[in-house]
Design a protein around this motif. Structure first.
Motif, short mmCIF file in Angstrom:
data_model
loop_
_atom_site.label_atom_id
_atom_site.label_comp_id
_atom_site.label_asym_id
_atom_site.label_seq_id
_atom_site.Cartn_x
_atom_site.Cartn_y
_atom_site.Cartn_z
N ASN A 43 -18.12 3.24 -4.73
CA ASN A 43 -19.36 2.68 -3.70
C ASN A 43 -18.86 1.91 -2.81
N GLU A 44 -19.84 1.55 -1.66
CA GLU A 44 -19.12 0.80 -0.62
C GLU A 44 -18.58 -0.79 -0.94
N ARG A 45 -19.36 -1.29 -1.88
CA ARG A 45 -18.96 -2.67 -2.55
C ARG A 45 -17.51 -2.52 -2.96
N GLN A 46 -17.39 -1.63 -4.08
CA GLN A 46 -16.02 -1.44 -4.71
C GLN A 46 -14.97 -1.20 -3.73
N ALA A 47 -15.22 -0.39 -2.80
CA ALA A 47 -14.35 0.10 -1.83
C ALA A 47 -13.84 -1.15 -0.86
N GLU A 48 -14.82 -2.13 -0.58
CA GLU A 48 -14.44 -3.36 0.31
C GLU A 48 -13.71 -4.10 -0.66
N GLU A 49 -14.17 -4.32 -2.11
CA GLU A 49 -13.52 -5.32 -2.79
C GLU A 49 -11.74 -4.83 -3.04
N MET A 50 -11.60 -3.42 -3.36
CA MET A 50 -10.32 -2.81 -3.51
C MET A 50 -9.58 -2.88 -2.41
N GLU A 51 -10.05 -2.63 -1.30
CA GLU A 51 -9.32 -2.48 0.16
C GLU A 51 -9.01 -3.87 0.49
N HIS A 52 -9.74 -5.01 0.25
CA HIS A 52 -9.33 -6.60 0.30
C HIS A 52 -8.19 -6.78 -0.43
N LEU A 53 -8.35 -6.43 -1.96
CA LEU A 53 -7.15 -6.68 -2.83
C LEU A 53 -5.83 -6.24 -2.56
N GLU A 54 -6.11 -4.87 -1.94
CA GLU A 54 -4.81 -3.93 -1.45
C GLU A 54 -4.03 -4.44 -0.42
N THR A 55 -5.04 -5.21 0.73
CA THR A 55 -4.48 -5.69 2.03
C THR A 55 -3.84 -7.08 1.70
N GLU A 56 -4.50 -7.83 0.75
CA GLU A 56 -3.69 -9.48 0.44
C GLU A 56 -2.36 -9.13 -0.34
N ILE A 57 -2.58 -8.16 -1.36
CA ILE A 57 -1.36 -8.03 -2.03
C ILE A 57 -0.01 -7.06 -1.08
N LEU A 58 -0.48 -6.50 -0.18
CA LEU A 58 0.53 -5.75 0.76
C LEU A 58 1.27 -6.65 1.56
N ALA A 59 0.17 -7.96 1.93
CA ALA A 59 0.70 -8.83 2.86
C ALA A 59 1.75 -9.70 2.18
N THR A 60 1.75 -9.91 0.83
CA THR A 60 2.62 -10.77 0.18
C THR A 60 3.82 -9.95 0.10
N LEU A 61 3.81 -8.63 0.28
CA LEU A 61 4.98 -7.97 0.33
C LEU A 61 5.75 -7.63 1.52
N GLY A 62 5.02 -8.10 2.40
CA GLY A 62 5.35 -8.04 4.07
C GLY A 62 5.02 -6.87 4.75
N PHE A 63 4.09 -6.28 4.25
CA PHE A 63 3.33 -5.17 4.86
C PHE A 63 2.17 -5.27 5.61
N GLY A 64 1.96 -4.75 6.65
CA GLY A 64 0.49 -4.85 7.37
C GLY A 64 -0.70 -4.22 6.63
N ASN A 65 -1.93 -4.54 6.90
CA ASN A 65 -3.19 -3.72 6.61
C ASN A 65 -3.05 -2.26 6.51
N PRO A 66 -3.18 -1.57 5.40
CA PRO A 66 -3.26 -0.41 5.49
C PRO A 66 -4.23 0.56 5.92
N TYR A 67 -5.09 -0.13 6.29
CA TYR A 67 -6.56 0.57 6.74
C TYR A 67 -6.75 0.23 8.08
N GLU A 68 -5.91 -0.50 8.95
CA GLU A 68 -5.84 -0.61 10.23
C GLU A 68 -5.54 0.85 10.91
N ILE A 69 -6.34 1.10 11.93
CA ILE A 69 -5.73 2.27 12.73
C ILE A 69 -4.56 1.94 13.53
N ALA A 70 -3.40 2.85 13.63
CA ALA A 70 -2.52 2.56 14.44
C ALA A 70 -2.69 3.07 15.84
#
Length: 151
Positions: free
Chosen positions: A124-151
């Motif tokens: 659902n939308e709430r779960q998706a937002e929470e998961m995407e937020h976690l993914e973005t934070e974790i990937l940032a610690t690894l030196g990667f940008g937001n995977p959901y930003e449109i290039a």
């Protein structure tokens, strides 16, 4: 944190990540404070991915990552989180279509899969937002940008 990672390579290719990269990405997505974990990551081709996706998700097409959490019986102590099956061909096509580096998309698929094994979902939308937020934070610690930003 101690992660025992088994990497199974059922597909060949020069563009596949090294075991050390898979290890680093998976460790970054583990639950904070977790002392021990075990995980299997299997890199596959389109045929195996499609077969598993059809059998377990009733979708007759290959997919980027499948997560198979492990739940031990209550009387068995286990640190096994489960298995991730990642389709190399789908990851490569998606990375190109999304204008991402292949390494960034591989990292995203590993992080996404480990979060599923930890119990996160996006039904659902709430779960998706929470998961995407976690993914973005974790990937940032690894030196990667937001995977959901449109290039």
């Amino acid at each position: 944190m101690s992660l025992l990672l088994e990497v199974q390579r059922a597909v060949k290719g020069e563009a596949l990540p090294e075991d050390s990269e898979l290890q680093r990405w998976a460790e970054a997505a583990l639950e904070p404070g977790l002392n021990q974990a075990e995980l299997v990551i299997r890199l596959v081709g389109e045929n195996e991915s499609q077969t598993l996706n059809r059998e377990y998700r009733s979708q007759d097409r290959p997919t980027n990552v499948l997560s198979f959490p492990f739940e031990a019986p209550s009387v068995v102590e286990s640190h096994l989180l489960g298995d991730l099956v990642i389709c190399a061909g789908v990851v490569a096509v998606e990375a190109e279509a999304q204008h991402k580096t292949l390494q960034a998309h591989w990292a995203h698929m590993v992080v996404h899969g480990v979060l599923h094994l930890r119990g996160h979902d996006h039904q659902n939308e709430r779960q998706a937002e929470e998961m995407e937020h976690l993914e973005t934070e974790i990937l940032a610690t690894l030196g990667f940008g937001n995977p959901y930003e449109i290039a």
